[in-house]
Design an enzyme around this catalytic site. Structure first.
Site, short mmCIF file in Angstrom:
data_model
loop_
_atom_site.label_atom_id
_atom_site.label_comp_id
_atom_site.label_asym_id
_atom_site.label_seq_id
_atom_site.Cartn_x
_atom_site.Cartn_y
_atom_site.Cartn_z
CB CYS A 245 37.49 30.95 35.16
SG CYS A 245 39.03 30.00 35.03
CD GLU B 265 39.56 37.58 34.27
OE1 GLU B 265 39.53 38.04 33.10
OE2 GLU B 265 38.84 36.65 34.66
#
Length: 226
Positions: A2, A104
């Site tokens: 992340c 992402e």
């Protein structure tokens, strides 16, 4: 992993969704949270849950300076209990890092598509995190407080985008995760494997989010992939 996320809820909404007892900070929206920036986290002190700002990027108390934090934004949940940088914090300094979604990038290098991932119902959620205080062995008058986000192997809904994902705790895990008296490693690892959200929704968004300088609501607006 992340590496970027989003938080846009006002304080009154956060108070409704999360177990916050004390919130003596200003809450502002951020549609492109990046490493080293301040993030919203819930920590427990004196039996109360405090909403506070921590720097994203874990700085161990023994570090020479804070620059190491930019390389420690994530910690693998599989090894966090034994890795020297994180094992003490895993037992004593756990936190909830608040978010509405995260970014992402899918595809191959040179042609990656940013994706925005959220819970299917769009509600805010909490990453499992660890926090630490660094003051350069007492030489710094103002301690530097930092945090890292725990990650795990990607679930079926995330795997087409990336092979890792952040650990997103279910509300029933919040109390045990924040409880500083709870140092049962097996129980904590159980939380990270069983009391989590794994089914996420993803939509493609503008590649302008690649720049941390672009911070606006339009960041999370879905776009058509050409």
């Amino acid at each position: 992993m992340c590496g970027r996320f989003v938080g846009f809820r006002p304080l009154k909404d956060l108070m409704n969704y999360f177990p916050i007892d004390v919130a003596n900070i200003e809450v502002t929206e951020n549609f492109n949270v990046a490493p080293t920036q301040e993030i919203l986290a819930i920590t427990r002190h004196d039996e109360k849950n405090h909403l506070e700002r921590l720097h994203w990027g874990f700085v161990p108390f023994w570090a020479k300076d804070t620059t190491v934090g930019s390389r420690m934004i994530n910690a693998r949940s599989e090894t966090v209990a034994t890795k020297p940088s994180f094992r003490t914090a895993f037992k004593n300094r756990r936190c909830l890092i608040l978010a509405d979604g995260f970014y992402e990038w899918a595809g191959k290098a040179g042609n990656k598509q940013p994706m925005f991932l959220t819970l299917p119902d769009g509600k805010p959620f909490a990453f499992a995190g660890l926090w630490e205080t660094w003051d350069n062995q007492g030489k710094e008058p103002i301690p530097y407080r930092s945090a890292t986000i725990l990650t795990r192997e990607a679930s079926a809904s995330v795997m087409p985008i990336h092979n890792r994902m952040p650990v997103i705790l279910q509300p029933k895990a919040f109390d045990l995760w924040l409880d500083r008296k709870n140092q049962d490693v097996r129980l904590l690892q159980d939380l990270l494997h069983k009391q989590i959200y794994t089914r996420l929704k993803s939509v493609p968004v503008s590649n302008q989010v690649n720049s941390v300088k672009v911070n606006r609501p339009g960041n999370i607006k879905p776009v058509e992939i050409k």
